[in-house]
Design a protein around this motif. Structure first.
Motif, short mmCIF file in Angstrom:
data_model
loop_
_atom_site.label_atom_id
_atom_site.label_comp_id
_atom_site.label_asym_id
_atom_site.label_seq_id
_atom_site.Cartn_x
_atom_site.Cartn_y
_atom_site.Cartn_z
N TYR A 155 0.81 -1.23 0.00
CA TYR A 155 0.00 0.00 0.00
C TYR A 155 0.84 1.28 0.00
O TYR A 155 0.38 2.33 -0.45
N ASN A 159 1.42 6.26 -1.55
CA ASN A 159 1.68 7.50 -0.80
C ASN A 159 2.02 8.64 -1.76
O ASN A 159 2.82 8.46 -2.68
N TYR A 164 -4.37 9.29 -3.52
CA TYR A 164 -4.27 9.42 -2.06
C TYR A 164 -4.48 10.88 -1.63
O TYR A 164 -5.11 11.15 -0.61
N ASN A 168 -7.57 10.92 0.47
CA ASN A 168 -6.98 10.74 1.79
C ASN A 168 -7.15 9.28 2.27
O ASN A 168 -7.39 9.01 3.44
N TYR A 170 -6.26 4.89 0.72
CA TYR A 170 -5.63 4.03 -0.28
C TYR A 170 -6.71 3.36 -1.13
O TYR A 170 -7.89 3.31 -0.73
N GLU A 189 -4.60 4.15 6.43
CA GLU A 189 -3.25 3.60 6.58
C GLU A 189 -3.22 2.51 7.65
O GLU A 189 -2.57 1.47 7.47
#
Length: 241
Positions: A155, A159, A164, A168, A170, A189
């Protein structure tokens, strides 16, 4: 003489089939490249996923062209008893055979090197284009959905990606519960770290190793056909006056 005539006939029939297969692939490849929408309507959503994963049209054109040329050379060389055509057929097939062996050796010996090389190319592309380039995003979505994987490594590849930054979170594929196969969203996350979905490269390697017997059998079958075609073409070449 009867043996020569029999082998010549087999060579002609075999290469005629290759020629027709090549022509068919070439025609389909051109059709997909020129009028992909009609192709999608006929073959449905599965063809859509395949076309997004790789440019099927160009791949079919390339494969069809190679088979078309090989089939023509083998068929023409055997029928017209042309040493030049048979020798050209032999060397093209030999080059393909050597390339396949080399690719297999590289895949077996330099897997880690290939992984590092791809990592340098793929991860920056994910960070730059995933979520902003629709085609690129769809390719990765199809790949992750099909292999049940997340990113190239994991994942963290997402970033700072446009996706993302906008969501905000994944991609949902990074939060698949391995126990029941359901997606647990939103994919934060913390959740992605807990579920620890494997990267697509490792998953692909795992699938290949799991099906190694089938892959090896297909590869061995193709190699045997290529060797047989080379032996037959060289036999005809050496027995022509």
């Amino acid at each position: 003489m009867k043996c020569f005539s029999f082998i010549k006939t087999i060579m002609i029939i075999f290469n005629l089939l290759i020629f027709l297969c090549g022509a068919a692939l070439l025609a389909v490849g051109i059709w997909v490249s020129v009028d992909g929408s009609s192709f999608l309507k006929i073959f449905g959503p599965l063809s859509s996923s395949a076309m997004q994963f790789v440019n099927v049209g160009y791949f079919l054109i390339a494969a069809g062209a190679v088979l078309f040329v090989l089939g023509f050379l083998g068929c023409y060389g055997a029928h017209r008893e042309s040493k030049c055509a048979l020798l050209t057929f032999f060397f093209i097939l030999l080059l393909i055979f050597i390339a396949e062996i080399a690719a297999a050796v590289v895949a077996l010996v330099y897997t880690t090197l290939a992984e590092n090389f791809l990592k340098v190319l793929v991860v920056p592309a994910i960070k730059k284009d995933y979520g902003s380039q629709s085609d690129f995003t769809q390719v990765w979505n199809s790949t992750m959905e099909g292999l049940k994987c997340c990113g190239f490594n994991n994942y963290t590849d997402f970033n700072d990606s446009p996706y993302y930054m906008q969501q905000n979170a994944y991609p949902p594929f990074c939060c698949i519960n391995k126990a029941n196969g359901t997606v647990e969203g939103p994919c934060t996350e913390q959740k992605a770290q807990e579920l620890d979905v494997e990267g697509c490269f490792k998953q692909l390697l795992y699938d290949i190793r799991t099906n190694a017997a089938a892959v090896g059998g297909v590869a061995a079958g193709i190699a045997a056909l290529e060797l047989a075609a080379m032996i037959v073409s060289m036999y005809l070449y050496c027995n022509l006056e």
